[in-house]
Design a protein around this motif. Sequence first.
Motif, PDB file in Angstrom:
ATOM      1  N   PRO A   1       0.800  -1.228   0.000  1.00 28.66           N
ATOM      2  CA  PRO A   1       0.000   0.000   0.000  1.00 28.66           C
ATOM      3  C   PRO A   1       0.834   1.281   0.000  1.00 28.66           C
ATOM      4  CG  PRO A   1      -0.896  -1.590   1.562  1.00 28.66           C
ATOM      5  CD  PRO A   1       0.430  -2.128   1.108  1.00 28.66           C
ATOM      6  N   VAL A   2       1.990   1.245   0.644  1.00 31.53           N
ATOM      7  CA  VAL A   2       2.837   2.442   0.693  1.00 31.53           C
ATOM      8  C   VAL A   2       3.364   2.769  -0.706  1.00 31.53           C
ATOM      9  CG1 VAL A   2       4.964   3.423   1.614  1.00 31.53           C
ATOM     10  CG2 VAL A   2       3.464   2.089   3.106  1.00 31.53           C
ATOM     11  N   ALA A   3       3.863   1.737  -1.403  1.00 27.91           N
ATOM     12  CA  ALA A   3       4.370   1.943  -2.753  1.00 27.91           C
ATOM     13  C   ALA A   3       3.238   2.364  -3.696  1.00 27.91           C
ATOM     14  CB  ALA A   3       5.040   0.669  -3.267  1.00 27.91           C
ATOM     15  N   PHE A   4       2.060   1.739  -3.514  1.00 31.06           N
ATOM     16  CA  PHE A   4       0.907   2.084  -4.338  1.00 31.06           C
ATOM     17  C   PHE A   4       0.559   3.560  -4.179  1.00 31.06           C
ATOM     18  CE2 PHE A   4      -3.646   2.778  -4.694  1.00 31.06           C
ATOM     19  CZ  PHE A   4      -3.960   2.184  -5.909  1.00 31.06           C
ATOM     20  N   THR A   5       0.486   4.020  -2.937  1.00 32.46           N
ATOM     21  CA  THR A   5       0.135   5.410  -2.673  1.00 32.46           C
ATOM     22  C   THR A   5       1.159   6.360  -3.283  1.00 32.46           C
ATOM     23  OG1 THR A   5      -0.978   4.787  -0.619  1.00 32.46           O
ATOM     24  CG2 THR A   5      -0.322   7.089  -0.849  1.00 32.46           C
ATOM     25  N   ALA A   6       2.431   5.985  -3.212  1.00 32.30           N
ATOM     26  CA  ALA A   6       3.486   6.824  -3.784  1.00 32.30           C
ATOM     27  C   ALA A   6       3.360   6.900  -5.307  1.00 32.30           C
ATOM     28  CB  ALA A   6       4.860   6.277  -3.390  1.00 32.30           C
TER      29      ALA A   6
ATOM     30  N   VAL B   1       0.569   6.478  -7.119  1.00 33.39           N
ATOM     31  CA  VAL B   1      -0.611   7.278  -7.441  1.00 33.39           C
ATOM     32  C   VAL B   1      -0.296   8.763  -7.272  1.00 33.39           C
ATOM     33  CG1 VAL B   1      -2.962   7.842  -6.727  1.00 33.39           C
ATOM     34  CG2 VAL B   1      -2.252   5.452  -6.885  1.00 33.39           C
ATOM     35  N   ALA B   2       0.372   9.117  -6.181  1.00 31.58           N
ATOM     36  CA  ALA B   2       0.716  10.514  -5.934  1.00 31.58           C
ATOM     37  C   ALA B   2       1.636  11.057  -7.020  1.00 31.58           C
ATOM     38  CB  ALA B   2       1.376  10.649  -4.559  1.00 31.58           C
ATOM     39  N   ALA B   3       2.552  10.219  -7.512  1.00 31.46           N
ATOM     40  CA  ALA B   3       3.472  10.657  -8.561  1.00 31.46           C
ATOM     41  C   ALA B   3       2.725  10.968  -9.856  1.00 31.46           C
ATOM     42  CB  ALA B   3       4.534   9.594  -8.806  1.00 31.46           C
ATOM     43  N   VAL B   4       1.743  10.133 -10.206  1.00 33.73           N
ATOM     44  CA  VAL B   4       0.962  10.372 -11.419  1.00 33.73           C
ATOM     45  C   VAL B   4       0.160  11.657 -11.278  1.00 33.73           C
ATOM     46  CG1 VAL B   4      -0.910   9.506 -12.875  1.00 33.73           C
ATOM     47  CG2 VAL B   4       0.854   7.935 -12.049  1.00 33.73           C
ATOM     48  N   CYS B   5      -0.510  11.828 -10.141  1.00 29.55           N
ATOM     49  CA  CYS B   5      -1.299  13.037  -9.918  1.00 29.55           C
ATOM     50  C   CYS B   5      -0.411  14.285  -9.933  1.00 29.55           C
ATOM     51  CB  CYS B   5      -2.057  12.938  -8.601  1.00 29.55           C
ATOM     52  SG  CYS B   5      -3.353  11.674  -8.597  1.00 29.55           S
ATOM     53  N   ALA B   6       0.768  14.180  -9.356  1.00 26.27           N
ATOM     54  CA  ALA B   6       1.699  15.313  -9.355  1.00 26.27           C
ATOM     55  C   ALA B   6       2.137  15.657 -10.776  1.00 26.27           C
ATOM     56  CB  ALA B   6       2.913  14.994  -8.484  1.00 26.27           C
ATOM     57  N   ALA B   7       2.326  14.631 -11.604  1.00 30.38           N
ATOM     58  CA  ALA B   7       2.721  14.874 -13.002  1.00 30.38           C
ATOM     59  C   ALA B   7       1.657  15.677 -13.734  1.00 30.38           C
ATOM     60  CB  ALA B   7       2.974  13.548 -13.707  1.00 30.38           C
TER      61      ALA B   7
ATOM     62  N   THR C   1       1.496   3.807 -14.032  1.00 25.17           N
ATOM     63  CA  THR C   1       0.362   3.739 -13.116  1.00 25.17           C
ATOM     64  C   THR C   1       0.443   2.422 -12.358  1.00 25.17           C
ATOM     65  OG1 THR C   1      -1.078   2.730 -14.793  1.00 25.17           O
ATOM     66  CG2 THR C   1      -1.097   5.141 -14.627  1.00 25.17           C
ATOM     67  N   PRO C   2      -0.046   2.359 -11.132  1.00 25.90           N
ATOM     68  CA  PRO C   2       0.000   1.098 -10.387  1.00 25.90           C
ATOM     69  C   PRO C   2      -0.863   0.021 -11.044  1.00 25.90           C
ATOM     70  CG  PRO C   2      -0.456   2.957  -8.928  1.00 25.90           C
ATOM     71  CD  PRO C   2      -0.595   3.466 -10.321  1.00 25.90           C
ATOM     72  N   LYS C   3      -0.595  -1.206 -10.693  1.00 23.19           N
ATOM     73  CA  LYS C   3      -1.386  -2.329 -11.178  1.00 23.19           C
ATOM     74  C   LYS C   3      -2.850  -2.132 -10.812  1.00 23.19           C
ATOM     75  CE  LYS C   3      -1.412  -7.407 -11.044  1.00 23.19           C
ATOM     76  NZ  LYS C   3      -0.799  -8.616 -10.408  1.00 23.19           N
ATOM     77  N   HIS C   4      -3.747  -2.471 -11.755  1.00 21.08           N
ATOM     78  CA  HIS C   4      -5.195  -2.318 -11.584  1.00 21.08           C
ATOM     79  C   HIS C   4      -5.621  -0.861 -11.494  1.00 21.08           C
ATOM     80  CE1 HIS C   4      -5.345  -6.587 -11.101  1.00 21.08           C
ATOM     81  NE2 HIS C   4      -4.767  -6.584  -9.911  1.00 21.08           N
TER      82      HIS C   4
ATOM     83  N   TYR D   1      -8.458  14.582  -8.854  1.00 20.06           N
ATOM     84  CA  TYR D   1      -8.056  13.555  -7.897  1.00 20.06           C
ATOM     85  C   TYR D   1      -6.653  13.849  -7.382  1.00 20.06           C
ATOM     86  CZ  TYR D   1      -7.102   8.930  -5.933  1.00 20.06           C
ATOM     87  OH  TYR D   1      -6.788   7.892  -5.089  1.00 20.06           O
ATOM     88  N   LYS D   2      -6.457  13.800  -6.088  1.00 22.07           N
ATOM     89  CA  LYS D   2      -5.184  14.189  -5.472  1.00 22.07           C
ATOM     90  C   LYS D   2      -4.361  12.999  -4.978  1.00 22.07           C
ATOM     91  CE  LYS D   2      -5.993  18.554  -6.026  1.00 22.07           C
ATOM     92  NZ  LYS D   2      -6.277  19.450  -4.891  1.00 22.07           N
ATOM     93  N   GLY D   3      -4.855  11.779  -5.172  1.00 28.33           N
ATOM     94  CA  GLY D   3      -4.050  10.642  -4.802  1.00 28.33           C
ATOM     95  C   GLY D   3      -4.431   9.944  -3.518  1.00 28.33           C
ATOM     96  N   ARG D   4      -5.454  10.425  -2.826  1.00 27.88           N
ATOM     97  CA  ARG D   4      -5.849   9.743  -1.594  1.00 27.88           C
ATOM     98  C   ARG D   4      -6.607   8.454  -1.922  1.00 27.88           C
ATOM     99  NH1 ARG D   4     -11.185  10.626  -0.650  1.00 27.88           N
ATOM    100  NH2 ARG D   4     -12.185  12.310  -1.795  1.00 27.88           N
ATOM    101  N   PRO D   5      -6.577   7.443  -1.086  1.00 32.51           N
ATOM    102  CA  PRO D   5      -7.288   6.197  -1.356  1.00 32.51           C
ATOM    103  C   PRO D   5      -8.776   6.438  -1.566  1.00 32.51           C
ATOM    104  CG  PRO D   5      -5.780   5.920   0.496  1.00 32.51           C
ATOM    105  CD  PRO D   5      -5.809   7.389   0.166  1.00 32.51           C
ATOM    106  N   LEU D   6      -9.356   5.688  -2.527  1.00 34.15           N
ATOM    107  CA  LEU D   6     -10.786   5.783  -2.792  1.00 34.15           C
ATOM    108  C   LEU D   6     -11.515   4.858  -1.815  1.00 34.15           C
ATOM    109  CD1 LEU D   6     -10.769   5.655  -6.688  1.00 34.15           C
ATOM    110  CD2 LEU D   6     -11.016   7.659  -5.246  1.00 34.15           C
TER     111      LEU D   6
END
Length: 228
Positions: free
Chosen positions: A12-17, A19-25, A165-168, A221-226
Amino acid sequence: MEYWLNAKPDDPVAFTAQVAAVCAAYQQAPAVAQDGGHVISTDEKTGIQALERAAPTLPMKPGLVERPEYEYLRHGTPTIGPSRTEEDFAAHIARTIATDPEAPWLFIVDQLNTHKSEALVRLVARVCGITEELGEKEQRGILQSMPTRAAFLSDASHRIRFLYTPKHSSWLNQIELWFSILVRRLLKRGNFTSVADLRERILAFIAYFNKTMAKPFKWTYKGRPLTV
């Protein structure tokens, strides 16, 4: 439900990172463009078929909605190119880069194997002037495995790099929004007599869209878990 379709990530930590990287881009894309760089969402659109309706669509009349024919004549599945290999995707990236060969490029892609290929690594190394030994596929070095190739392709020090993007989570890729527009405005109610006809109609729609409708998507979307 947490995450997408309840498919929780292994890390989950890597996933969140990720997602945040894509949103930041996406948030940084306007500034990148001002500085002469490019942030590009890209992917393959599969499952498009040349379907000709067996009978004409009946138009709307007072009290009646439009009535499309639901029986189809199938004319095959098109590709903009003759195949969909790692070489094809690398060639697509090469053509894109060639439109501004000295600029920085960031490509947002999903986890498909062809997005972590030997051909792509060799392209980036050649265009960026990287002389480091690349190794050998399935044996050693950068080319050894998909993780080692992905690490090279996502290296932030490279002028041309890829953000995965993360898996799924391919829904994070903005190209999926445009694919949805293509389906709704052209493919869903279309009538195509051949693969060539479908290809020409897609290219014509792209030209029309770019001229009349294209504008930046408002990404909120800012990257927080849905969660619900």
